[in-house]
Design an enzyme around this catalytic site. Structure first.
Site, PDB file in Angstrom:
ATOM      1  N   ILE A 150      52.509  14.833   1.437  1.00 22.97           N
ATOM      2  CA  ILE A 150      52.274  16.272   1.311  1.00 22.97           C
ATOM      3  C   ILE A 150      53.545  16.993   0.864  1.00 22.97           C
ATOM      4  O   ILE A 150      53.532  17.794  -0.076  1.00 22.97           O
ATOM      5  CB  ILE A 150      51.787  16.879   2.647  1.00 22.97           C
ATOM      6  CG1 ILE A 150      50.494  16.180   3.111  1.00 22.97           C
ATOM      7  CG2 ILE A 150      51.557  18.382   2.491  1.00 22.97           C
ATOM      8  CD1 ILE A 150      49.337  16.323   2.169  1.00 22.97           C
ATOM      9  N   ILE A 262      52.810  23.047   8.664  1.00 17.05           N
ATOM     10  CA  ILE A 262      51.597  22.297   8.361  1.00 17.05           C
ATOM     11  C   ILE A 262      51.078  21.659   9.637  1.00 17.05           C
ATOM     12  O   ILE A 262      51.796  20.945  10.342  1.00 17.05           O
ATOM     13  CB  ILE A 262      51.877  21.226   7.296  1.00 17.05           C
ATOM     14  CG1 ILE A 262      52.236  21.904   5.976  1.00 17.05           C
ATOM     15  CG2 ILE A 262      50.690  20.298   7.120  1.00 17.05           C
ATOM     16  CD1 ILE A 262      52.742  20.978   4.923  1.00 17.05           C
ATOM     17  N   SER A 263      49.798  21.923   9.932  1.00 14.92           N
ATOM     18  CA  SER A 263      49.166  21.367  11.121  1.00 14.92           C
ATOM     19  C   SER A 263      47.898  20.606  10.720  1.00 14.92           C
ATOM     20  O   SER A 263      47.701  20.288   9.550  1.00 14.92           O
ATOM     21  CB  SER A 263      48.865  22.480  12.127  1.00 14.92           C
ATOM     22  OG  SER A 263      48.453  21.929  13.372  1.00 14.92           O
ATOM     23  N   LYS A 266      43.062  18.255  14.076  1.00 15.65           N
ATOM     24  CA  LYS A 266      43.114  17.519  15.345  1.00 15.65           C
ATOM     25  C   LYS A 266      43.854  18.307  16.425  1.00 15.65           C
ATOM     26  O   LYS A 266      43.855  17.914  17.601  1.00 15.65           O
ATOM     27  CB  LYS A 266      43.755  16.148  15.128  1.00 15.65           C
ATOM     28  CG  LYS A 266      42.879  15.204  14.305  1.00 15.65           C
ATOM     29  CD  LYS A 266      43.550  13.888  14.035  1.00 15.65           C
ATOM     30  CE  LYS A 266      42.589  12.932  13.317  1.00 15.65           C
ATOM     31  NZ  LYS A 266      42.101  13.457  12.035  1.00 15.65           N
ATOM     32  N   VAL A 304      43.352  14.501   4.679  1.00 14.94           N
ATOM     33  CA  VAL A 304      43.907  14.581   3.327  1.00 14.94           C
ATOM     34  C   VAL A 304      43.762  13.211   2.672  1.00 14.94           C
ATOM     35  O   VAL A 304      44.381  12.235   3.094  1.00 14.94           O
ATOM     36  CB  VAL A 304      45.380  15.023   3.354  1.00 14.94           C
ATOM     37  CG1 VAL A 304      45.917  15.128   1.930  1.00 14.94           C
ATOM     38  CG2 VAL A 304      45.510  16.368   4.064  1.00 14.94           C
ATOM     39  N   ARG A 395      37.980   5.082  19.298  1.00 16.08           N
ATOM     40  CA  ARG A 395      39.282   4.906  19.928  1.00 16.08           C
ATOM     41  C   ARG A 395      39.537   6.006  20.958  1.00 16.08           C
ATOM     42  O   ARG A 395      38.887   7.051  20.927  1.00 16.08           O
ATOM     43  CB  ARG A 395      40.382   4.937  18.856  1.00 16.08           C
ATOM     44  CG  ARG A 395      40.261   3.816  17.842  1.00 16.08           C
ATOM     45  CD  ARG A 395      41.252   3.978  16.720  1.00 16.08           C
ATOM     46  NE  ARG A 395      41.075   5.222  15.984  1.00 16.08           N
ATOM     47  CZ  ARG A 395      41.630   5.463  14.808  1.00 16.08           C
ATOM     48  NH1 ARG A 395      42.384   4.554  14.225  1.00 16.08           N
ATOM     49  NH2 ARG A 395      41.431   6.622  14.195  1.00 16.08           N
TER      50      ARG A 395
END
Length: 466
Positions: A150, A262-263, A266, A304, A395
């Site tokens: 990114i 940027i996050s 989640k 992404v 998971r």
């Protein structure tokens, strides 16, 4: 036996495909013809067999087995139609990388098979470059994680707007070296500075900010691998939370104009250590916005495609290698975006922020992962029945469905084309509690670290499966 191959397009990209195949005897393709809407195209002795609308007819009449899509700029709707036809007739389908990627030697593969980037049917988000150019002219911009998937794409997009200086900050020297070399070829007006630094080292960050005085900071550095962070809680807190605190604090001290973090989706109602550490980072950024002249904002991503850690390239690799495709649950679905979309969203957010916002790209409806796998199978020319899919179980902390906003983040409104915005208002007292954790987490057990992390973001750390 040579594969009867059709090239779609007759321009510079198609010339590149033709000469590459002609020079490489190991490439097992016989070029039967080209399709292009222009009557004027010429490709050596290769005949033009018609317009793009003749694709289906040509595949049947010429017994085509492989299709090369050599129009990098083709509109989304036409591209989708072509890929659907290729899928219908089980063509081996390959596409040419963007020409600038070829010329910069960024894309080492001559051609790539149709893969994860081609599963998104909607039109991609486009950046308002005129607005960006007006904003970044004569400014210094610092990008953390600049060598990552990114961060590096953000630098490429910004180079088109000719900022005065780009500061590439990253921990990995090899990736920073590579992106620096690439950017040097793009324009000679922008000064490019490489800084090898760890965002956990506050003193080193202060040196860099003091020397370069950035006007805008894009914070892309993060640990984002979910299962790994479950086993490395210390590092998740240290990098994602404490590293963000360090950057936000120094940006405030050195009067940076704008700070974009940027996050990830989640971080919404998180059930994993990675998500919780990013949620804490979001809170840190929002709390600093309340007390600083710097405009702090957050940009949340969906999955992404093609970024490091993305699972879709793994699916594609498994399909191509005739291995079982491993999926945790048949109902799993995710929001998807491409690397260029993600990077453009970050830059556009910095253009329109007033401070305190959480920006999210309008990605349409979430996509079922099973549908992604089926589409990848189809586009490699295989039969769905021939590919084994193993369901390996959800998971720890994994959700079947992700969300884009918390329930208390008001105004999920669209303020710019394809950009949604919400706002969170954490209490100023939370800053003290977070600071206390960041000063003491090394003295805690892993269990206590996790408990305290989730307590401070008001989430239940005991969730295992959602």
């Amino acid at each position: 036996m040579l594969k009867r191959t059709l090239i779609i397009g007759g321009g510079e990209a198609a010339q590149y495909v033709f000469h590459t195949i002609a020079k490489d005897e190991t490439m097992n393709y016989q070029i039967i013809g080209i399709l292009d809407d222009s009557l004027e195209v010429q490709l050596q002795e290769v005949p033009r067999l018609g317009a793009l609308s003749k694709l289906e007819e040509t595949i049947i009449n010429e017994s085509i087995t492989s299709v090369f899509l050599a129009i990098p700029s083709l509109e989304i709707c036409k591209r989708k139609h072509i890929l659907e036809i290729c899928q219908k007739y089980k063509m081996e389908t390959k596409v040419l990388p963007k020409l600038q990627d070829i010329h910069s030697k960024k894309d080492k593969l001559i051609l790539r098979a149709v893969s994860y980037q081609d599963i998104i049917d909607r039109a991609e988000f486009e950046l308002d470059y005129l607005m960006v150019e007006q904003e970044v002219a004569n400014k210094t911009i610092l990008i953390t994680g600049a060598g990552g998937s990114i961060g590096s794409e953000i630098t490429r997009q910004l180079m088109n707007a000719h900022p005065r200086k780009l500061v590439l900050l990253g921990h990995g020297e090899a990736s920073i070296y590579e992106i620096h070399r690439e950017l040097q070829k793009m324009n000679h007006q922008t000064e490019i500075i490489s800084c090898i630094a760890d965002i956990q080292n506050e003193q080193r960050l202060a040196e860099i900010f003091s020397e370069h005085s950035p006007d805008i900071v894009y914070h892309a550095a993060a640990h984002k691998h979910v299962p790994l962070m479950e086993k490395n809680i210390t590092e998740a807190i240290a990098n994602n939370a404490k590293g963000t605190w360090n950057l936000a604090s120094i940006a405030h001290t050195y009067n940076v104009g704008k700070f974009v973090m940027i996050s990830t989706d989640k971080a919404v109602k998180p059930t994993t250590v990675m998500g919780a550490s990013k949620r804490m980072a979001e809170k840190i950024v929002q709390l600093f916005n309340q007390k600083s002249k710097t405009l702090f904002c957050v940009v949340r991503f969906g999955n992404v495609l093609g970024s490091s850690g993305s699972v879709v390239p793994l699916f594609y690799e498994q399909i191509c290698n005739d291995e079982p495709v491993t999926l945790t649950h048949p109902d799993m679905e995710r929001y998807f975006m491409t690397i260029p979309e993600a990077s453009k969203l970050v830059i556009q957010a910095s253009m329109i922020t007033n401070g305190g916002e959480i920006f999210v790209l309008d990605m349409g409806e979430p996509i079922k992962i099973m549908d992604v796998i089926y589409k990848l199978i189809d586009l490699t020319g295989k039969d769905r029945e021939s590919v084994q899919i193993d369901f390996i179980g959800i998971r720890q902390g994994e959700k079947v469905r992700e969300e884009l906003f918390e329930s208390d983040e008001k105004a999920h409104t669209q303020i710019f084309e394809k950009i949604l915005v919400g706002e969170g208002h954490p209490s100023p007292s939370e800053l003290q509690n977070i600071q206390a954790l960041l000063g003491s987490y090394m003295d805690m057990t892993d269990k206590r670290r996790k408990e305290r992390l989730f307590e401070l973001i008001e989430a239940d750390w005991r969730y295992t499966k959602i």
